[in-house]
Design a protein around this motif. Structure first.
Motif, PDB file in Angstrom:
ATOM      1  N   ILE A  13       0.777  -1.161  -0.329  1.00 13.92           N
ATOM      2  CA  ILE A  13      -0.123  -0.212   0.143  1.00 13.92           C
ATOM      3  C   ILE A  13       0.481   1.412   0.034  1.00 13.92           C
ATOM      4  O   ILE A  13       0.849   1.919  -0.571  1.00 13.92           O
ATOM      5  N   ILE A  14       2.330   1.310   0.822  1.00 15.39           N
ATOM      6  CA  ILE A  14       2.975   2.075   0.729  1.00 15.39           C
ATOM      7  C   ILE A  14       3.662   2.695  -0.657  1.00 15.39           C
ATOM      8  O   ILE A  14       3.675   3.544  -0.843  1.00 15.39           O
ATOM      9  N   VAL A  15       3.752   1.190  -1.216  1.00 19.90           N
ATOM     10  CA  VAL A  15       4.314   1.443  -2.612  1.00 19.90           C
ATOM     11  C   VAL A  15       4.131   2.265  -3.563  1.00 19.90           C
ATOM     12  O   VAL A  15       4.086   3.088  -4.357  1.00 19.90           O
ATOM     13  N   LEU A  16       2.084   1.632  -3.733  1.00 17.45           N
ATOM     14  CA  LEU A  16       1.292   1.608  -4.221  1.00 17.45           C
ATOM     15  C   LEU A  16       0.840   3.846  -4.491  1.00 17.45           C
ATOM     16  O   LEU A  16       0.895   4.667  -4.974  1.00 17.45           O
ATOM     17  N   LEU A  17       1.031   4.210  -2.408  1.00 14.85           N
ATOM     18  CA  LEU A  17       0.651   5.132  -2.745  1.00 14.85           C
ATOM     19  C   LEU A  17       1.494   6.118  -3.214  1.00 14.85           C
ATOM     20  O   LEU A  17       1.141   7.652  -3.927  1.00 14.85           O
ATOM     21  N   PHE A  18       2.584   5.164  -3.068  1.00 13.40           N
ATOM     22  CA  PHE A  18       3.613   6.906  -3.568  1.00 13.40           C
ATOM     23  C   PHE A  18       3.864   7.073  -5.182  1.00 13.40           C
ATOM     24  O   PHE A  18       4.583   7.295  -5.821  1.00 13.40           O
ATOM     25  N   GLY A  19       3.290   5.557  -6.160  1.00 16.48           N
ATOM     26  CA  GLY A  19       3.605   5.852  -7.217  1.00 16.48           C
ATOM     27  C   GLY A  19       2.335   6.379  -7.872  1.00 16.48           C
ATOM     28  O   GLY A  19       2.194   7.202  -9.172  1.00 16.48           O
ATOM     29  N   ALA A  45       6.547   2.341  -9.371  1.00 15.77           N
ATOM     30  CA  ALA A  45       5.738   1.688  -8.091  1.00 15.77           C
ATOM     31  C   ALA A  45       4.610   1.556  -8.105  1.00 15.77           C
ATOM     32  O   ALA A  45       4.512   0.899  -7.028  1.00 15.77           O
ATOM     33  N   THR A  46       3.748   1.685  -9.098  1.00 23.01           N
ATOM     34  CA  THR A  46       2.233   1.597  -8.911  1.00 23.01           C
ATOM     35  C   THR A  46       2.291  -0.514  -9.445  1.00 23.01           C
ATOM     36  O   THR A  46       1.478  -0.882  -8.547  1.00 23.01           O
ATOM     37  N   ILE A  47       3.194  -0.479 -10.283  1.00 24.33           N
ATOM     38  CA  ILE A  47       2.927  -2.038 -11.144  1.00 24.33           C
ATOM     39  C   ILE A  47       3.525  -2.709  -9.750  1.00 24.33           C
ATOM     40  O   ILE A  47       2.733  -3.536  -9.199  1.00 24.33           O
ATOM     41  N   ILE A  48       4.707  -2.448  -9.105  1.00 24.93           N
ATOM     42  CA  ILE A  48       5.606  -3.226  -8.212  1.00 24.93           C
ATOM     43  C   ILE A  48       4.026  -3.283  -6.889  1.00 24.93           C
ATOM     44  O   ILE A  48       3.920  -4.332  -5.803  1.00 24.93           O
ATOM     45  N   GLY A  49       3.316  -2.592  -6.090  1.00 21.45           N
ATOM     46  CA  GLY A  49       2.367  -1.774  -5.027  1.00 21.45           C
ATOM     47  C   GLY A  49       1.568  -2.851  -5.451  1.00 21.45           C
ATOM     48  O   GLY A  49       1.273  -3.443  -4.639  1.00 21.45           O
ATOM     49  N   ILE A  50       1.233  -3.034  -6.744  1.00 20.75           N
ATOM     50  CA  ILE A  50      -0.204  -4.128  -6.870  1.00 20.75           C
ATOM     51  C   ILE A  50      -0.223  -5.340  -6.815  1.00 20.75           C
ATOM     52  O   ILE A  50      -0.367  -6.300  -5.994  1.00 20.75           O
ATOM     53  N   ILE A  51       1.622  -5.774  -7.102  1.00 20.85           N
ATOM     54  CA  ILE A  51       1.781  -7.276  -6.642  1.00 20.85           C
ATOM     55  C   ILE A  51       1.906  -7.901  -5.772  1.00 20.85           C
ATOM     56  O   ILE A  51       1.772  -8.618  -4.970  1.00 20.85           O
ATOM     57  N   LEU A  52       3.030  -6.446  -4.659  1.00 20.55           N
ATOM     58  CA  LEU A  52       2.853  -6.630  -3.335  1.00 20.55           C
ATOM     59  C   LEU A  52       1.631  -6.753  -2.134  1.00 20.55           C
ATOM     60  O   LEU A  52       1.817  -8.012  -2.025  1.00 20.55           O
ATOM     61  N   ILE A  53       0.552  -6.212  -2.932  1.00 19.32           N
ATOM     62  CA  ILE A  53      -0.818  -6.614  -2.580  1.00 19.32           C
ATOM     63  C   ILE A  53      -1.274  -7.825  -2.822  1.00 19.32           C
ATOM     64  O   ILE A  53      -1.821  -8.785  -2.018  1.00 19.32           O
ATOM     65  N   VAL A  54      -1.201  -8.245  -4.632  1.00 17.28           N
ATOM     66  CA  VAL A  54      -1.656  -9.500  -4.581  1.00 17.28           C
ATOM     67  C   VAL A  54      -1.109 -10.769  -4.209  1.00 17.28           C
ATOM     68  O   VAL A  54      -2.006 -11.529  -3.499  1.00 17.28           O
ATOM     69  N   ILE A  55       0.089 -10.520  -3.701  1.00 23.03           N
ATOM     70  CA  ILE A  55       0.624 -11.633  -3.044  1.00 23.03           C
ATOM     71  C   ILE A  55       0.603 -11.337  -1.899  1.00 23.03           C
ATOM     72  O   ILE A  55       0.345 -12.915  -1.060  1.00 23.03           O
ATOM     73  N   ALA A  56      -0.070 -10.796  -1.099  1.00 23.94           N
ATOM     74  CA  ALA A  56      -0.099 -10.762   0.255  1.00 23.94           C
ATOM     75  C   ALA A  56      -1.499 -11.270   0.088  1.00 23.94           C
ATOM     76  O   ALA A  56      -1.920 -11.959   1.374  1.00 23.94           O
ATOM     77  N   PHE A  57      -2.316 -11.489  -0.162  1.00 24.20           N
ATOM     78  CA  PHE A  57      -3.930 -12.254  -0.412  1.00 24.20           C
ATOM     79  C   PHE A  57      -3.212 -13.357  -0.969  1.00 24.20           C
ATOM     80  O   PHE A  57      -4.672 -13.823  -0.826  1.00 24.20           O
ATOM     81  N   ILE A  58      -2.658 -13.623  -2.135  1.00 23.01           N
ATOM     82  CA  ILE A  58      -2.840 -14.580  -2.905  1.00 23.01           C
ATOM     83  C   ILE A  58      -2.190 -15.932  -1.205  1.00 23.01           C
ATOM     84  O   ILE A  58      -2.333 -16.640  -1.655  1.00 23.01           O
ATOM     85  N   ILE A  59      -0.483 -15.867  -1.421  1.00 25.22           N
ATOM     86  CA  ILE A  59       0.216 -16.927  -0.588  1.00 25.22           C
ATOM     87  C   ILE A  59       0.501 -16.993   0.691  1.00 25.22           C
ATOM     88  O   ILE A  59       1.022 -15.545   0.912  1.00 25.22           O
TER      89      ILE A  59
END
Length: 64
Positions: A13-19, A45-59
């Motif tokens: 979320i922090i990385v996404l907000l920076f993006g 930064a937006t793409i990396i933030g989205i990837i981190l959020i998806v990983i947090a919910f899936i794995i």
């Protein structure tokens, strides 16, 4: 949700907000450590933030 997943979600979320902030105010892009101009840094930064959020919910990362 494990503690590790919550930390990963918060980091995403922090990385996404920076993006998003770099899109709105290009001076914020100076804080993003990526090659290219402000728009490219914001996109990265937006793409990396989205990837981190998806990983947090899936794995489910167990904490031992």
């Amino acid at each position: 949700m494990e503690t590790t997943n919550i930390i990963l979600l918060a980091a995403g979320i922090i990385v996404l907000l920076f993006g998003i902030g770099a899109f709105l105010h290009p001076n914020i892009a100076r804080w993003i450590n990526a090659p290219g101009g402000p728009r490219l840094k914001a996109i990265i930064a937006t793409i990396i933030g989205i990837i981190l959020i998806v990983i947090a919910f899936i794995i489910e990362i167990p904490m031992e």
